[in-house]
Structures are given as structure tokens and as C-alpha cells.
Write an enzyme that holds these catalytic residues in place. Sequence first.
Site, short mmCIF file in Angstrom:
data_model
loop_
_atom_site.label_atom_id
_atom_site.label_comp_id
_atom_site.label_asym_id
_atom_site.label_seq_id
_atom_site.Cartn_x
_atom_site.Cartn_y
_atom_site.Cartn_z
CG HIS A 26 -0.28 0.39 2.51
ND1 HIS A 26 -0.23 1.68 2.97
CD2 HIS A 26 0.38 -0.37 3.42
CE1 HIS A 26 0.41 1.70 4.13
NE2 HIS A 26 0.80 0.48 4.43
CB CYS A 27 1.13 4.23 -1.85
SG CYS A 27 -0.41 4.49 -2.74
CB ALA A 28 -0.16 8.20 0.87
NE ARG A 30 -2.69 5.48 -5.59
CZ ARG A 30 -1.77 5.79 -6.50
NH1 ARG A 30 -1.85 5.30 -7.70
NH2 ARG A 30 -0.77 6.59 -6.18
#
Length: 467
Positions: A26-28, A30
Amino acid sequence: MPENRKIAEEVIEAVGGRENIQSIAHCATRLRIMVNDKEKIKQEKIEHIDKVKGAFFNSGQYQIIFGTGTVNKIYEEISRLGMNTMSASEQKKEAVKSGSRFQRVVRTFGDVFVPIIPVLVATGLFMGLRGLVMQEQILALFGMKPEDIPQNFILFTQVLTDTAFIFLPALVAWSTFRVFGGTPIIGLVLGLMLVSPALPNAWDVAGGDVKPLHFLGFIPVVGYQGSVLPAFIAGILGAKLERAIRKRVPEALDLIMTPFLTLLVMITFSLLVIGPIFHIVEQGILKVATNVLAWPFGISGFLIGGLNQLIVITGVHHIFNMLEIQLLAQYHNNPYNAIVTCAVAAQGGAALAVGLKTRSAKLKALALPSSFSSFLGITEPAIFGVNLRYGKPFIMALIGGGAGGFLASVFGLKATGMAVTVIPGTLLYLNGQIPLYILVNLVAIVVAFVLTWLFGYSDRVKKEIEQ
């Protein structure tokens, strides 16, 4: 939380089950999922899962937008379910193997330049604050005039605003070595050598105050302060050379010989070949870009503002990072940001219209936060969750972005930095440009909002699309 556990289970099932999932990161905002067979993904089912704001396949990953905070909680629940999780950077290395050659090249640009951007954002904010403090109206509030500012204070502001650009080749070479498998500290030193005080300063040479050194009577040798492309090419070749040397040097001599030979060969080659050639190429690219941005009658602003978010959904927008860095390094301003911020604001305006017009509680709960996210400079929830999903709102937002970009170009707005837009972007226009900056953003938002409200969305269309 049971609700998030249920969402995690629904996500796993909708992307084809455990056997179809290679890894999850995961990113910030998504959840990023690498799958074995993207045909098994049930797109419609994903979009109807609670808290999902949109989903799309890009850069070898299936990306599900949850938003900041929420994505961390869903990721934790997926981890507890025993799925194969990894860091976003680890997964990105796997994803790089997929996609076309062009997509991989663009992704490489992003991997090199994105880590540098936070420093340049801070530098841009320093420039904006200095511009604010230096204004006569602001100084008058304290009973001062520009000539009353202490020289030591001016020197302090120069340290804040100039350092990152003076040593920009060091940052670029460091990041390029990191991406291409070299030792980052060797890249950093190579970049520092390119701006060594022993070399004639590039800006002094450009100003005519200093003459370059000449090797063999015809090869000009200067420092490369504020330069990007020579350091980028030197970083690529240097990383490959280091790896080649390391394979051939005995292990007992590796610590000494590998960095010695890498730096010796690369600084010679960089100063005598790479630098002179690619500095000319860099200046040519910059000249073309500035000529396009200077097109009369706001043409460039209309085209760039209208097409920017269309480029964003293809995932190749990171290639423009290098252009913005060059503009800031060479001219200490960035007209491209002023245009692009209107494209971002317009996506928020279109999503806001959908959120206020729809009677669907679920869509309203998705569209309104997505519009606010766009006003903070993050358009993905609005684009993939709302505007692109229903088609016409996205088109109306492109028109709004073109309208705002047109005015930004006509007014000659120029940011002092990069990478932040709309509300946070105001910090890049503190040098007397804020009223016009607010105006162009409002125009972009209002045009996109009105067009979407009148022609771009209705709940009847929503039902037809979702049937």
C-alpha cells in the site's frame, strides 16, 4: 474492527481469491495488488465494496483507492488474513518487470526524481516566504524598507533557497545510482565532483564573469550547478560501471578498487564527454519547453491545463518532473505548476458537482471527500472514483482545467517551487501572486462545476452506467 475485516475479505475475493494474488502493498491512499490473472478481477464488485473510492490497473499493479488512514487499516486486516504482503518499494521492483518499454522508462524517471521532490518543495516554500518577507508592504508593517534588511539575513535566506539547486547534480546522481543498482554514496560523491569549487561555476560562466577551462584546447569544462541531465546520464553509466567492476575485482580488493576505479573513470568521462554533450541537450530541451510555455494568447495554458489529467491517468506524468526541476534550477520559477494546479482544481470542482447533485448517499459520501482531496492536490480519488467512472464529469473537468490554465498563462503566473497544488500550492505564490492564483483556481473549479452540473451528470445516467 469487524467492518474492516469484512472489507479485506471482500477485496481478496473480488480480485480473484488468494490463489490469484501474488502480493499486496500500500501507499498513502491506495492498496496495490499484484495478480496472476487480471481477467479474474471483478471490477464492478470491487467498486461496490464499502469505503472503496475507485480502482484501476496501472504499472503492473491493481490499485484500489481507499484514502489516507483507511488504507492502512484495510492493509492491516489483509496482513492478519495471512496474505503475502510487502513494502511498496519491494513490490514496485517486481512491477517494473511488467508493462511496455516506454512505461518502464517513464517509471524509471519517477523512481529517480520523486525522492528528490520533497527537498525541492521545501526550497520552493523558502523562496515563496522570502518573496513575502521582501515585499515593501510587508516590511512597512514593521517600519522597514528593503534597504534596512540586514545583509546576514539575506545570506541566511540564500542558504535556504540556493543550496538544493547548487548541489542538484549530487542529489540526481545519488538517486540514479540507487535506482540502477549502484552504491548511492558513490553516486553522491560523483555528483559533488560535478559541482566542485575547483571547477568554474556554471552560473558565473553563463553570466560572462568567468571563462570555462579547456581541455585539449576545445573541450569546455565547467561545474554543473543546477544541472540535471548530465548527472542523470553519469549516474546511469556510473552504476553500470560499478557493477561491472565489482564482478571482476577480487573480493579482497573490492572495498578499495571498485569506488576508486568507478569515480576515476566516471568523473573523467563526465567532465570531458557526458557533461559538454548533455548540457547542450538539456539546454535545448529547456529552450523548447520555455518556448511552448510562452506561446501567446494563453494557448499553452489552455492545452496543458486541459490535457494534464488525461496524461495523469496514463501514469506517464512523472516524466515532467525533470522539466519542472530544470525550470526551477535555471530560472528560479515554474510556470508549469501554475497551469497544472488548475487541472487539479477542476477535477475537484467536477466531483463536487456530482456529490451535491446526486441523491445516492454512497456516491455523495464518495464524491464530496474526493473533491476536497483534489483541493489538497490529490486527484486520484476524484478521477478514478467519480469523474472517469461516469465519463462526462471528467471531460467537463478537462475543460475547466483548460480555462484556468488559459488564465494562468495569460497572467504569467510562476510558482517558486513544484509538486504542491491548489490549497497547499498557495505557499508557492506568496511573492505577490496570491490574488491571481486564487482567481485562476476558482475559474477552473467553477467552470468544471457548472458544466458538470448542467451537462455532465444525472442520477439517470448513473443508473444506466451501473446496470
